[in-house]
Design a protein around this motif. Structure first.
Motif, PDB file in Angstrom:
ATOM      1  N   LEU A  57       0.786  -1.420  -0.001  1.00 51.54           N
ATOM      2  CA  LEU A  57      -0.121  -0.051   0.026  1.00 51.54           C
ATOM      3  C   LEU A  57       0.955   1.548  -0.213  1.00 51.54           C
ATOM      4  CD1 LEU A  57      -2.599  -0.686   2.725  1.00 51.54           C
ATOM      5  CD2 LEU A  57      -2.824  -1.221   0.264  1.00 51.54           C
ATOM      6  N   ASP A  58       2.135   1.196  -0.255  1.00 53.08           N
ATOM      7  CA  ASP A  58       3.062   2.442  -0.166  1.00 53.08           C
ATOM      8  C   ASP A  58       3.763   2.720  -1.665  1.00 53.08           C
ATOM      9  OD1 ASP A  58       5.207   0.504  -0.581  1.00 53.08           O
ATOM     10  OD2 ASP A  58       5.632   0.192   1.344  1.00 53.08           O
ATOM     11  N   THR A  59       2.747   2.202  -2.660  1.00 58.44           N
ATOM     12  CA  THR A  59       3.264   2.586  -3.879  1.00 58.44           C
ATOM     13  C   THR A  59       2.474   3.915  -4.574  1.00 58.44           C
ATOM     14  OG1 THR A  59       2.023   1.105  -4.822  1.00 58.44           O
ATOM     15  CG2 THR A  59       4.306   0.217  -4.485  1.00 58.44           C
TER      16      THR A  59
ATOM     17  N   GLY B  78      -1.052  -2.049  -7.041  1.00 54.77           N
ATOM     18  CA  GLY B  78      -0.662  -3.008  -8.054  1.00 54.77           C
ATOM     19  C   GLY B  78       0.673  -2.936  -8.507  1.00 54.77           C
ATOM     20  N   MET B  79       1.630  -2.089  -8.112  1.00 57.44           N
ATOM     21  CA  MET B  79       2.879  -1.963  -8.327  1.00 57.44           C
ATOM     22  C   MET B  79       3.985  -3.083  -7.546  1.00 57.44           C
ATOM     23  SD  MET B  79       3.229   2.204  -8.916  1.00 57.44           S
ATOM     24  CE  MET B  79       5.036   2.184  -9.362  1.00 57.44           C
ATOM     25  N   GLY B  80       3.322  -3.532  -6.694  1.00 59.68           N
ATOM     26  CA  GLY B  80       3.751  -4.371  -5.758  1.00 59.68           C
ATOM     27  C   GLY B  80       3.180  -5.675  -5.465  1.00 59.68           C
ATOM     28  N   PRO B  81       3.232  -6.549  -4.331  1.00 56.83           N
ATOM     29  CA  PRO B  81       2.473  -7.549  -4.005  1.00 56.83           C
ATOM     30  C   PRO B  81       0.868  -7.005  -3.562  1.00 56.83           C
ATOM     31  CG  PRO B  81       4.542  -7.725  -3.040  1.00 56.83           C
ATOM     32  CD  PRO B  81       4.623  -6.386  -3.544  1.00 56.83           C
ATOM     33  N   LYS B  82      -0.044  -7.823  -3.975  1.00 50.44           N
ATOM     34  CA  LYS B  82      -1.454  -7.309  -3.432  1.00 50.44           C
ATOM     35  C   LYS B  82      -1.395  -7.647  -2.000  1.00 50.44           C
ATOM     36  CE  LYS B  82      -6.047  -8.194  -4.567  1.00 50.44           C
ATOM     37  NZ  LYS B  82      -7.154  -8.953  -5.611  1.00 50.44           N
TER      38      LYS B  82
END
Length: 360
Positions: A66-68, A72-76
């Motif tokens: 949640l820090d992107t 969706g830019m990292g693991p869900k």
């Protein structure tokens, strides 16, 4: 992750005394062991901070979820990540959240309701699993570039977050700002601290808060961090990645890091340096009567397995020896201890963190 909206409906019993009336505890600090934790609103402020810090004894960072800038830019973020963390033996999660990327840029700087729902769900599942959870303000780059002009938005974001979770249990803690750096100096951070503490304390007078210094939350920044003496319900935090040549070898976001590829750990001098650094933090903690969370530590995946194990073991053991809780960076991304596609643990790394894990 399911987008279930969750609102805490049970009011928290707030029977403790006012923070301003509490004097610092002179009791000796003990190692961060979860069995000894009493993270509840029934404790006086200093003991509450110490008890809640023990609840953070073995924390795992939920980084890159949640820090992107965009989801969706990292693991869900998935419920299974939380339940697996509990089963492995972690006592808490640090949920790193880029709130500013999901809020309006004009007053009143409203955080999007749909984004709040992700955090609501994580808090609910963590609480159901009897895990403590840190809600962190992460990757707020505008604060580092223009802290003074961004100040109203920063305070407005915390006003909304604090109000939304005012009835959450004591095991839900807020971390004010991850790694202030750049133009957001220690001076500007010290000037801002009273204002953000006032905003949060207006709706959460008894919640345990986590605060680190500037300069990327380095240990040296603790020396000039100005925490209010009359607020004893605070946990101090620092991050540790020294030497960077070892922990960030080949990291794409660090200029020149390819030259560090192949760096090994650890020489006796390096191990002694880690020990000395942690002794310095403990001396500061004793003088200030503050519990301490090692909020981030880890080695990037491009290092060899032996180096990752040796360095991580050394840092974890020093944290525990000095009575600090710790939070490994991170669960399921490029430093990760969990393979997200198969939901299987990298057991060689998990054993480094939790030698007695029941899933080993």
């Amino acid at each position: 992750m399911h987008r279930l909206f969750f609102v805490f409906s049970v009011a928290v019993m707030m029977t403790c005394s006012a923070t301003s009336a509490e004097k610092p505890s002179t009791a000796p600090r003990t190692a961060a062991l979860p069995a000894a934790s009493d993270c509840s609103f029934g404790q006086p402020p200093q003991r509450r901070a110490e008890g809640c810090n023990r609840a953070l004894a073995r924390t795992i960072n939920f980084g890159n979820m949640l820090d992107t800038r965009r989801l969706g830019m990292g693991p869900k973020l998935r419920d299974e990540f939380i339940t697996l963390s509990k089963a492995a033996g972690f006592t808490a999660i640090r949920l790193t959240v880029r709130w500013d990327a999901h809020a309006e840029y004009k007053p009143p700087y409203t955080i999007r309701p749909a984004f709040f729902e992700y955090v609501d769900r994580a808090i609910k599942v963590a609480t159901d699993q009897k895990l403590a959870i840190i809600i962190d303000m992460h990757h707020y780059t505008s604060m580092n570039n223009r802290a003074k002009t961004e100040r109203p938005r920063f305070l407005a974001l915390w006003t909304q977050i604090a109000e939304r979770y005012r009835n959450a249990p004591a095991t839900v803690m807020f971390e004010l700002l991850n790694e202030p750096n750049g133009l957001h100096t220690q001076d500007t951070w010290n000037q801002l601290l009273p204002a953000v503490l006032k905003v949060i304390r207006a709706s959460n007078p008894h919640r345990t808060l986590i605060v680190g210094g500037a300069q990327w939350n380095t240990r040296v920044a603790l020396e000039t961090l100005q925490l209010p003496a009359d607020d004893r319900n605070l946990i101090a935090t620092f991050h540790y990645y020294d030497p960077m040549e070892t922990t960030h070898q080949g990291a794409e976001w660090v200029q020149g890091s390819d030259a560090w590829l192949g760096a090994k750990c650890c020489t006796q001098a390096e191990l002694q340096a880690i020990k000395y650094d942690f002794e310095e933090v403990e001396q500061w903690a004793k003088a200030e009567r503050r519990p301490v969370l090692l909020g981030e530590f880890g080695v990037y995946s491009k290092a060899d397995e032996k180096t990752r194990v040796t360095w991580t073991t050394a840092v974890r053991e020093q944290a525990e020896a000095h009575g600090f809780s710790w939070a490994y960076w991170e669960l399921a991304s490029t430093f990760g201890v969990l393979e997200p596609a198969t939901l299987t643990w990298r057991k060689w790394l998990l054993k480094t963190l939790l030698p007695q894990s029941p899933v080993l």
